[in-house]
Design an enzyme around this catalytic site. Structure first.
Site, short mmCIF file in Angstrom:
data_model
loop_
_atom_site.label_atom_id
_atom_site.label_comp_id
_atom_site.label_asym_id
_atom_site.label_seq_id
_atom_site.Cartn_x
_atom_site.Cartn_y
_atom_site.Cartn_z
N GLY A 31 1.89 2.28 11.07
CA GLY A 31 2.78 3.44 10.94
C GLY A 31 3.63 3.69 12.17
O GLY A 31 4.08 4.81 12.40
N HIS B 201 -9.57 0.96 5.10
CA HIS B 201 -8.29 1.24 5.76
C HIS B 201 -8.51 2.21 6.91
O HIS B 201 -9.34 3.12 6.80
CB HIS B 201 -7.29 1.81 4.75
CG HIS B 201 -5.90 1.84 5.29
ND1 HIS B 201 -5.47 2.83 6.13
CD2 HIS B 201 -4.86 0.97 5.16
CE1 HIS B 201 -4.21 2.58 6.48
NE2 HIS B 201 -3.82 1.46 5.91
N SER C 283 3.00 -1.94 10.54
CA SER C 283 4.42 -1.94 10.90
C SER C 283 5.13 -3.26 10.61
O SER C 283 5.83 -3.81 11.47
CB SER C 283 4.58 -1.54 12.37
OG SER C 283 4.17 -0.18 12.53
N GLU D 122 -5.67 -5.24 10.53
CA GLU D 122 -4.74 -4.13 10.75
C GLU D 122 -5.09 -3.42 12.05
O GLU D 122 -5.92 -2.49 12.04
CB GLU D 122 -4.81 -3.13 9.59
CG GLU D 122 -4.33 -3.68 8.28
CD GLU D 122 -3.63 -2.60 7.45
OE1 GLU D 122 -2.53 -2.87 6.96
OE2 GLU D 122 -4.15 -1.48 7.34
N LYS E 103 0.06 4.25 -0.24
CA LYS E 103 -0.58 5.44 0.34
C LYS E 103 -0.37 6.65 -0.60
O LYS E 103 -0.46 6.47 -1.81
CB LYS E 103 -0.07 5.69 1.75
CG LYS E 103 -0.21 4.42 2.61
CD LYS E 103 -0.06 4.63 4.07
CE LYS E 103 -0.25 3.30 4.78
NZ LYS E 103 -0.20 3.40 6.22
N GLU F 242 -6.98 4.70 7.82
CA GLU F 242 -6.81 6.11 7.46
C GLU F 242 -8.06 6.64 6.76
O GLU F 242 -8.35 7.84 6.82
CB GLU F 242 -5.54 6.27 6.60
CG GLU F 242 -4.29 6.13 7.47
CD GLU F 242 -3.06 5.58 6.77
OE1 GLU F 242 -3.00 5.59 5.54
OE2 GLU F 242 -2.14 5.11 7.50
N ASN G 109 0.86 -1.19 0.00
CA ASN G 109 0.00 0.00 0.00
C ASN G 109 0.90 1.24 0.00
O ASN G 109 1.48 1.58 1.02
CB ASN G 109 -0.89 -0.05 1.25
CG ASN G 109 -1.75 1.20 1.40
OD1 ASN G 109 -1.87 2.00 0.47
ND2 ASN G 109 -2.34 1.37 2.58
P1 PGA Z 1 2.75 0.47 7.71
O1 PGA Z 1 1.32 0.67 7.03
O2 PGA Z 1 3.28 -0.87 7.21
O3 PGA Z 1 3.57 1.62 7.26
O4 PGA Z 1 2.52 0.43 9.19
C1 PGA Z 1 0.44 -0.41 6.92
C2 PGA Z 1 -0.90 0.05 6.40
O5 PGA Z 1 -1.34 1.13 6.80
O6 PGA Z 1 -1.53 -0.62 5.56
#
Ligand code: PGA
Length: 260
Positions: free
Chosen positions: A178, A102, A220, A172, A19, A104, A17
């Protein structure tokens, strides 16, 4: 001596992803072709990259080993929704799947109802769905399990069950996204959650399809914890954020999953 017993290897799914990265199409193309080279030799891993919308068209068809996902789609099929991108439009420029739910997007206002409607639209348009679920925090009394259950059941109540196998769940936990890489849950915790998710889905679809349902882990992930999670987390793959922007790190994960 002839082999008496062979164990079928598991087929993993690794989703990157991106982003809201990178800034330019040129950089997106460079990154994509580096990742495509890393994925070239894999036979046991499906690699999926979710770039920002403007890069979907230019990247689609550029690799025969990577498929493209959108990062989100609208909950409306078409019409006066300025700034929206429909599932059909994402598919028209080359996406074969989409991430939905997601954290976010949930933080930006997507409710469980909206996410269920987005999933309906995506499936209706012929896209596969990577449905993200996850608790904001864990509490001693395991109320967070209830939150995960609700997030899943509302989606399954809105869709045509015949299309359920087009959904993959990505677990997740919001508290692990993050963050520093040692924040990711232990493989045993991920294992437990994967079984729990499959049980919830079994309630709706029946035990056999429920237990076979694909569950990914995201939050992460780096190469180091990816190895333990893929080996012992009882998951079908990973949803990787930051480290999918690093072809070496993501390439190592692909190679590891391919050899498992
Ligand atoms: P990250 O993001 O691996 O940077 O923690 C994962 C995600 O938000 O899908």
């Amino acid at each position: 001596m002839a082999k008496i017993h062979t164990t079928a290897k598991k087929h993993f799914i690794l989703v990157g992803n991106w982003k809201m990265n990178p800034d330019t199409l040129e950089d997106a193309k460079k990154l994509f072709s580096a990742l495509s080279r890393k994925a070239q030799k894999t036979t046991k891993v499906s690699v999926v990259i979710a770039p920002p919308y403007p890069f979907i068209g230019p990247l689609s068809g550029k690799s025969d080993v990577i498929s493209i996902a959108a990062q989100d789609v609208s909950n409306e099929p078409r019409g006066a929704f300025t700034g929206g991108v429909s599932a059909r439009q994402a598919k028209a420029v080359g996406a074969t799947s989409t991430i939905i739910g997601h954290s976010e997007r949930r933080k930006a206002g997507d409710t469980d109802e909206v996410i269920a409607q987005k999933t309906f639209e995506a499936l209706d348009a012929g896209l596969r769905v990577i449905l993200c679920v996850g608790e904001k925090e864990r509490d001693q009394h395991a109320h967070y399990l209830r939150a995960i259950r609700d997030q899943i059941l509302i989606v399954f109540s809105k869709i045509d069950k015949k299309k359920a196998s087009w959904i993959t769940i990505a677990y997740e936990p919001v508290w692990a996204i993050g963050k520093s890489y040692d924040t990711a849950p232990k493989p045993s915790d991920i294992h437990e959650m994967s079984i729990y998710i499959k049980k919830v889905i079994s309630e709706v679809l029946g035990q056999k399809p429920g237990l076979k349902f694909q569950v990914l882990y995201g939050g992460s992930v780096n190469f180091e914890n990816a190895q333990a999670i893929l080996s012992d987390g009882a998951v079908d793959g990973l949803l990787v954020g930051r480290q999918s922007l690093d072809p070496d790190a993501f390439g190592n994960m692909i190679e590891y999953a391919n050899n498992l």
